[in-house]
Design a protein around this motif. Structure first.
Motif, short mmCIF file in Angstrom:
data_model
loop_
_atom_site.label_atom_id
_atom_site.label_comp_id
_atom_site.label_asym_id
_atom_site.label_seq_id
_atom_site.Cartn_x
_atom_site.Cartn_y
_atom_site.Cartn_z
N LYS A 1 -14.83 -27.12 10.65
CA LYS A 1 -13.76 -26.20 11.03
C LYS A 1 -13.20 -25.54 9.78
O LYS A 1 -13.07 -26.18 8.74
CB LYS A 1 -12.65 -26.95 11.78
CG LYS A 1 -11.57 -26.05 12.38
CD LYS A 1 -10.59 -26.87 13.23
CE LYS A 1 -9.54 -25.96 13.87
NZ LYS A 1 -8.60 -26.73 14.72
N SER A 2 -12.87 -24.26 9.91
CA SER A 2 -12.33 -23.50 8.78
C SER A 2 -10.86 -23.18 9.03
O SER A 2 -10.47 -22.82 10.15
CB SER A 2 -13.12 -22.21 8.60
OG SER A 2 -12.60 -21.44 7.52
N PHE A 3 -10.05 -23.31 7.98
CA PHE A 3 -8.63 -22.98 8.04
C PHE A 3 -8.33 -21.86 7.04
O PHE A 3 -9.10 -21.60 6.13
CB PHE A 3 -7.78 -24.22 7.69
CG PHE A 3 -7.83 -25.30 8.73
CD1 PHE A 3 -6.80 -25.44 9.66
CD2 PHE A 3 -8.89 -26.19 8.79
CE1 PHE A 3 -6.84 -26.44 10.62
CE2 PHE A 3 -8.94 -27.20 9.75
CZ PHE A 3 -7.90 -27.31 10.67
N LYS A 4 -7.17 -21.21 7.22
CA LYS A 4 -6.74 -20.18 6.30
C LYS A 4 -6.02 -20.79 5.10
O LYS A 4 -5.64 -21.97 5.12
CB LYS A 4 -5.80 -19.20 7.03
CG LYS A 4 -6.47 -18.44 8.16
CD LYS A 4 -5.48 -17.51 8.85
CE LYS A 4 -6.14 -16.75 10.01
NZ LYS A 4 -5.17 -15.88 10.72
N GLU B 1 -2.89 -22.77 5.57
CA GLU B 1 -2.99 -23.83 6.57
C GLU B 1 -3.52 -25.14 5.98
O GLU B 1 -4.08 -25.97 6.71
CB GLU B 1 -3.89 -23.39 7.72
CG GLU B 1 -3.33 -22.22 8.51
CD GLU B 1 -4.29 -21.73 9.59
OE1 GLU B 1 -3.79 -21.18 10.60
OE2 GLU B 1 -5.51 -21.90 9.44
N GLN C 1 -2.19 -28.27 7.74
CA GLN C 1 -2.82 -28.47 9.05
C GLN C 1 -4.24 -28.99 8.91
O GLN C 1 -4.70 -29.82 9.70
CB GLN C 1 -2.82 -27.17 9.85
CG GLN C 1 -1.45 -26.66 10.26
CD GLN C 1 -0.90 -25.63 9.30
OE1 GLN C 1 -0.82 -25.85 8.09
NE2 GLN C 1 -0.54 -24.46 9.84
N ALA C 2 -4.93 -28.52 7.87
CA ALA C 2 -6.30 -28.99 7.64
C ALA C 2 -6.32 -30.48 7.31
O ALA C 2 -7.18 -31.22 7.79
CB ALA C 2 -6.94 -28.18 6.51
N TYR D 1 -5.80 -32.41 10.46
CA TYR D 1 -7.06 -32.44 11.23
C TYR D 1 -8.03 -33.44 10.61
O TYR D 1 -8.68 -34.22 11.32
CB TYR D 1 -7.66 -31.06 11.27
CG TYR D 1 -9.02 -30.99 11.94
CD1 TYR D 1 -9.16 -31.25 13.29
CD2 TYR D 1 -10.15 -30.66 11.20
CE1 TYR D 1 -10.41 -31.19 13.91
CE2 TYR D 1 -11.40 -30.59 11.80
CZ TYR D 1 -11.52 -30.86 13.16
OH TYR D 1 -12.76 -30.81 13.75
N ILE E 1 -11.38 -24.41 3.64
CA ILE E 1 -10.26 -23.48 3.58
C ILE E 1 -10.82 -22.16 3.05
O ILE E 1 -11.40 -22.13 1.96
CB ILE E 1 -9.14 -23.97 2.66
CG1 ILE E 1 -8.66 -25.38 3.06
CG2 ILE E 1 -7.98 -22.98 2.65
CD1 ILE E 1 -7.91 -25.44 4.35
#
Length: 334
Positions: free
Chosen positions: A305-308, A311, A314-315, A318, A330
């Motif tokens: 999964k990729s985050f901004k 974020e 939040q990463a 997760y 990221i």
């Protein structure tokens, strides 16, 4: 420019984005615009305050980006080059020493959760030419650890057997590298879905460590003893790793996901001539060789999964859920 800083006493609530002036490289430095990073357990410990770091430390040990400008004495890089960071920025080649492993990116030295930073020209390697920035950002810690455990310390040969544990980034890289080298791979997981995905990636046999309390002995009975065991759990897994490894085999101690201490029965280690390597990532020379091997074999990381950029907290949350398969990234630049 924007950068993350860890404010003491640490914890995700003290992981802050701040604005700073654009840095300028000195004569031996390179200014890099970072495009991506990836999450490792080490980064998680820094992020949640499990590893104390200096106030204001920039976290994240992995980075992939593009050279913006170079210092007057820099000869290896030029603007536009695509590069990756080093976990140990001062370990260029040869054996690890206290001095060349003192600086750890995102820990005892600033890491790469930043839009730009200046680094010494030797503290970078090129990216694989067939990789995106997100893919390349998964390599400096997890992939290099797997490469060193198998190819450098283990001297893996075609026909050898390998045991990887779980579905974190390092274990999946180890599976991919081992298969490319012609090894027979055993793997473990507690999820039937993840076990199926491990088979799809090439694992020859997969075992559920949750339903088999003696999974190390089970694997030893199936294999006759595994030539290379990569232990990631310490307290939770080391006994099983010793049970599984072959006489004269190689046991790489890599992670502490199950706790930092473990009781060891010395008798089987001695009588079965087991070689043990405690290791953390690797050198610039190792990373360059790994990059070449990944290109030749067209090995690409498994991205979860990729985050901004904004974020990161939040990463980490997760990551702590344990639901990921492969690497969490990221992405700084769209």
């Amino acid at each position: 420019m924007k950068t993350y800083q860890v404010t003491q006493p640490g914890g995700l609530n003290n992981l802050n984005i701040v604005d700073q002036d654009m840095p300028q490289p000195n004569s031996s430095e390179v200014l890099v615009r970072w495009h991506a990073t990836s999450l490792n357990f080490h980064d998680y410990l820094v992020g949640v305050g499990g590893i104390p770091v200096a106030d204001g430390r920039v976290p994240m040990s992995d980075g992939a980006g593009e050279v913006v400008s170079v210092g007057a004495d820099v000869t290896e890089w030029q603007p536009g080059d695509k590069v990756m960071s080093l976990f140990f920025p001062n370990w260029i080649n040869g054996k690890p020493t206290t001095e060349n492993t003192l600086d750890i990116s995102g820990d005892t030295a600033d890491g790469f959760a930043s839009e730009y930073s200046c680094v010494n020209e030797e503290a970078l390697t090129r990216m694989p030419s067939n990789y995106s920035f997100e893919e390349a950002a998964t390599l400096p810690c997890a992939a290099l650890t797997a490469w060193r455990a198998l190819m450098v310390e283990g001297k893996l040969q075609a026909g050898d057997s390998v045991l990887v544990q779980g579905t974190g980034g390092m274990s999946i890289f180890a599976l991919q590298i081992a298969k490319a080298a012609g090894a027979y791979v055993y793997a473990t997981s507690s999820s039937e879905e993840k076990m199926a995905r491990l088979k799809e990636l090439g694992a020859d046999e997969v075992f559920n460590y949750r339903t088999d309390a003696d999974w190390g002995k089970t694997i030893a009975e199936r294999s006759g003893g595994v030539d290379h065991v990569l232990d990631v759990g310490a307290s939770a897994t080391l006994k099983h790793s010793i049970d599984a490894v072959a006489t004269g085999g190689h046991l790489a101690l890599i992670g502490v996901l199950g706790g930092t201490t473990a009781e060891i029965d010395m008798v089987p280690l001695i009588l079965r001539h087991i070689k043990i390597s405690g290791l953390a990532v690797g050198s610039r020379e190792m990373q360059n060789k790994m990059v070449a091997a990944l290109e030749v074999n067209n090995i690409h990381p498994v991205l979860d999964k990729s985050f901004k950029f904004n974020e990161l907290g939040q990463a980490f949350e997760y990551q702590s859920s344990g639901s990921h398969f492969g690497k969490i990234t990221i992405k700084y630049v769209d």
